[in-house]
Motif scaffolding. Structure first.
Motif, short mmCIF file in Angstrom:
data_model
loop_
_atom_site.label_atom_id
_atom_site.label_comp_id
_atom_site.label_asym_id
_atom_site.label_seq_id
_atom_site.Cartn_x
_atom_site.Cartn_y
_atom_site.Cartn_z
N TRP A 1 11.22 1.95 -0.57
CA TRP A 1 10.22 1.56 0.43
C TRP A 1 10.25 0.06 0.68
O TRP A 1 10.10 -0.38 1.80
CB TRP A 1 8.84 2.02 0.02
CG TRP A 1 8.66 3.52 0.07
CD1 TRP A 1 9.41 4.42 0.80
CD2 TRP A 1 7.70 4.29 -0.63
NE1 TRP A 1 8.96 5.69 0.58
CE2 TRP A 1 7.91 5.65 -0.29
CE3 TRP A 1 6.69 3.98 -1.52
CZ2 TRP A 1 7.12 6.68 -0.78
CZ3 TRP A 1 5.89 5.01 -2.02
CH2 TRP A 1 6.12 6.34 -1.66
N ALA A 2 10.46 -0.73 -0.38
CA ALA A 2 10.56 -2.18 -0.22
C ALA A 2 11.79 -2.54 0.60
O ALA A 2 11.74 -3.43 1.46
CB ALA A 2 10.60 -2.87 -1.59
N ARG A 3 12.93 -1.86 0.36
CA ARG A 3 14.14 -2.10 1.14
C ARG A 3 13.95 -1.77 2.61
O ARG A 3 14.58 -2.35 3.48
CB ARG A 3 15.31 -1.26 0.59
CG ARG A 3 16.08 -1.98 -0.47
CD ARG A 3 17.36 -1.22 -0.82
NE ARG A 3 17.43 -1.13 -2.26
CZ ARG A 3 17.08 -0.08 -3.02
NH1 ARG A 3 16.68 1.02 -2.47
NH2 ARG A 3 17.16 -0.12 -4.31
N GLU A 4 13.08 -0.80 2.88
CA GLU A 4 12.77 -0.42 4.26
C GLU A 4 11.90 -1.47 4.95
O GLU A 4 11.64 -1.37 6.13
CB GLU A 4 12.05 0.93 4.29
CG GLU A 4 12.89 2.09 3.86
CD GLU A 4 13.87 2.53 4.92
OE1 GLU A 4 13.54 2.46 6.11
OE2 GLU A 4 14.99 2.92 4.54
N ASN B 1 -4.13 -3.70 5.64
CA ASN B 1 -2.88 -4.07 6.31
C ASN B 1 -1.63 -4.01 5.43
O ASN B 1 -0.70 -4.77 5.65
CB ASN B 1 -2.98 -5.45 6.96
CG ASN B 1 -4.13 -5.51 7.94
OD1 ASN B 1 -4.41 -4.53 8.64
ND2 ASN B 1 -4.83 -6.62 7.98
N PHE B 2 -1.62 -3.15 4.45
CA PHE B 2 -0.41 -2.90 3.67
C PHE B 2 0.07 -1.50 3.99
O PHE B 2 -0.72 -0.62 4.34
CB PHE B 2 -0.66 -3.08 2.17
CG PHE B 2 -0.76 -4.51 1.76
CD1 PHE B 2 0.37 -5.21 1.38
CD2 PHE B 2 -1.97 -5.18 1.78
CE1 PHE B 2 0.30 -6.55 1.02
CE2 PHE B 2 -2.07 -6.51 1.42
CZ PHE B 2 -0.93 -7.19 1.04
N LEU C 1 1.35 -3.39 -1.88
CA LEU C 1 0.31 -4.05 -2.67
C LEU C 1 0.09 -3.24 -3.94
O LEU C 1 -0.14 -2.04 -3.88
CB LEU C 1 -1.01 -4.14 -1.90
CG LEU C 1 -2.17 -4.75 -2.68
CD1 LEU C 1 -1.94 -6.24 -2.89
CD2 LEU C 1 -3.49 -4.51 -2.00
N ALA C 2 0.19 -3.90 -5.09
CA ALA C 2 0.03 -3.22 -6.38
C ALA C 2 -1.11 -3.84 -7.16
O ALA C 2 -1.30 -5.06 -7.14
CB ALA C 2 1.32 -3.32 -7.18
N GLU C 3 -1.87 -3.00 -7.85
CA GLU C 3 -2.90 -3.50 -8.78
C GLU C 3 -2.23 -4.25 -9.92
O GLU C 3 -2.78 -5.19 -10.46
CB GLU C 3 -3.71 -2.34 -9.36
CG GLU C 3 -4.85 -1.91 -8.51
CD GLU C 3 -5.71 -0.89 -9.22
OE1 GLU C 3 -6.93 -1.00 -9.11
OE2 GLU C 3 -5.18 0.03 -9.88
N GLY C 4 -1.10 -3.79 -10.31
CA GLY C 4 -0.30 -4.38 -11.39
C GLY C 4 1.05 -3.70 -11.35
O GLY C 4 1.25 -2.74 -10.62
N LEU C 5 1.99 -4.21 -12.12
CA LEU C 5 3.33 -3.61 -12.12
C LEU C 5 3.72 -3.15 -13.52
O LEU C 5 4.02 -3.96 -14.38
CB LEU C 5 4.37 -4.62 -11.62
CG LEU C 5 4.33 -4.90 -10.13
CD1 LEU C 5 5.34 -5.98 -9.76
CD2 LEU C 5 4.58 -3.65 -9.33
N ASP D 1 9.73 -7.71 -2.24
CA ASP D 1 8.43 -8.35 -2.21
C ASP D 1 7.32 -7.35 -2.49
O ASP D 1 7.20 -6.34 -1.78
CB ASP D 1 8.19 -8.99 -0.85
CG ASP D 1 9.11 -10.16 -0.60
OD1 ASP D 1 9.56 -10.77 -1.60
OD2 ASP D 1 9.38 -10.47 0.56
N VAL D 2 6.55 -7.63 -3.52
CA VAL D 2 5.38 -6.83 -3.86
C VAL D 2 4.23 -7.80 -4.06
O VAL D 2 4.37 -8.79 -4.78
CB VAL D 2 5.61 -6.01 -5.15
CG1 VAL D 2 4.36 -5.26 -5.53
CG2 VAL D 2 6.77 -5.06 -4.98
N PHE D 3 3.13 -7.52 -3.43
CA PHE D 3 1.94 -8.35 -3.58
C PHE D 3 1.07 -7.73 -4.66
O PHE D 3 0.96 -6.52 -4.76
CB PHE D 3 1.17 -8.43 -2.26
CG PHE D 3 1.97 -9.04 -1.15
CD1 PHE D 3 1.93 -10.41 -0.93
CD2 PHE D 3 2.79 -8.26 -0.35
CE1 PHE D 3 2.68 -10.98 0.09
CE2 PHE D 3 3.54 -8.82 0.67
CZ PHE D 3 3.48 -10.19 0.89
#
Length: 152
Positions: free
Chosen positions: A33-36, A63-64, A41-45, A52-54
């Motif tokens: 999905w990131a490559r697309e 708006n994500f 937006l993640a609460e944590g990883l 790019d992940v916020f």
């Protein structure tokens, strides 16, 4: 032909509950999905994502394209109600609910079942196999399922 993991990979919207700490599968899907070019937006990883992940609070940020929410079944009282309300109002987005504990057929005990479209239940067996049970839900009921086994 049955339900496949690629069905989840090519979703444009929906709520997916991944249980059993399926790091590798979740990482593959979120990386794609990131490559697309989708904004995530993640609460944590709980695992590394290439792209790019916020990091932030999904309830405070709009708006994500994709949201990653951690341990939804561990939430209590008001937190759970807030999550359910938020999930109900974000049907047009992709939401991955990532749960560390395993939940398979017992999803019927949790009110969250009414707010998810897919359940991916990952379990590593002691005999050198990984099992993924994939369920498609409608209105809290399982309407389709499949079982994937990978032997090491």
């Amino acid at each position: 032909m049955g339900l496949r993991l690629t069905d989840i990979l090519y979703l444009k919207s929906g709520r997916i509950l991944m249980t059993g700490n399926p790091r590798r599968i979740a990482r593959i899907i979120l990386n794609e999905w990131a490559r697309e070019g989708w904004r995530i937006l993640a609460e944590g990883l709980p695992f590394q994502i290439e792209g790019d992940v916020f990091i932030g609070d999904p309830f405070e940020n709009e708006n994500f394209d994709v949201y990653l929410i951690l341990n939804p079944l561990a939430r209590t009282g008001n937190e759970r109600e807030r999550l359910h309300s938020w999930l109900d109002s974000h049907r047009d987005r992709l939401v991955v609910l990532y749960e560390h504990k395993y939940v398979g057929d017992s999803i019927t005990r949790y009110p969250l079942r009414n707010f998810i479209d897919y359940l991916l239940a990952y379990r590593r067996e002691t005999v050198g196999a990984e099992i993924v049970n994939l369920y498609r839900l409608e209105n809290g009921r399982v309407v389709e399922s499949s079982k994937l086994v990978r032997r090491r």
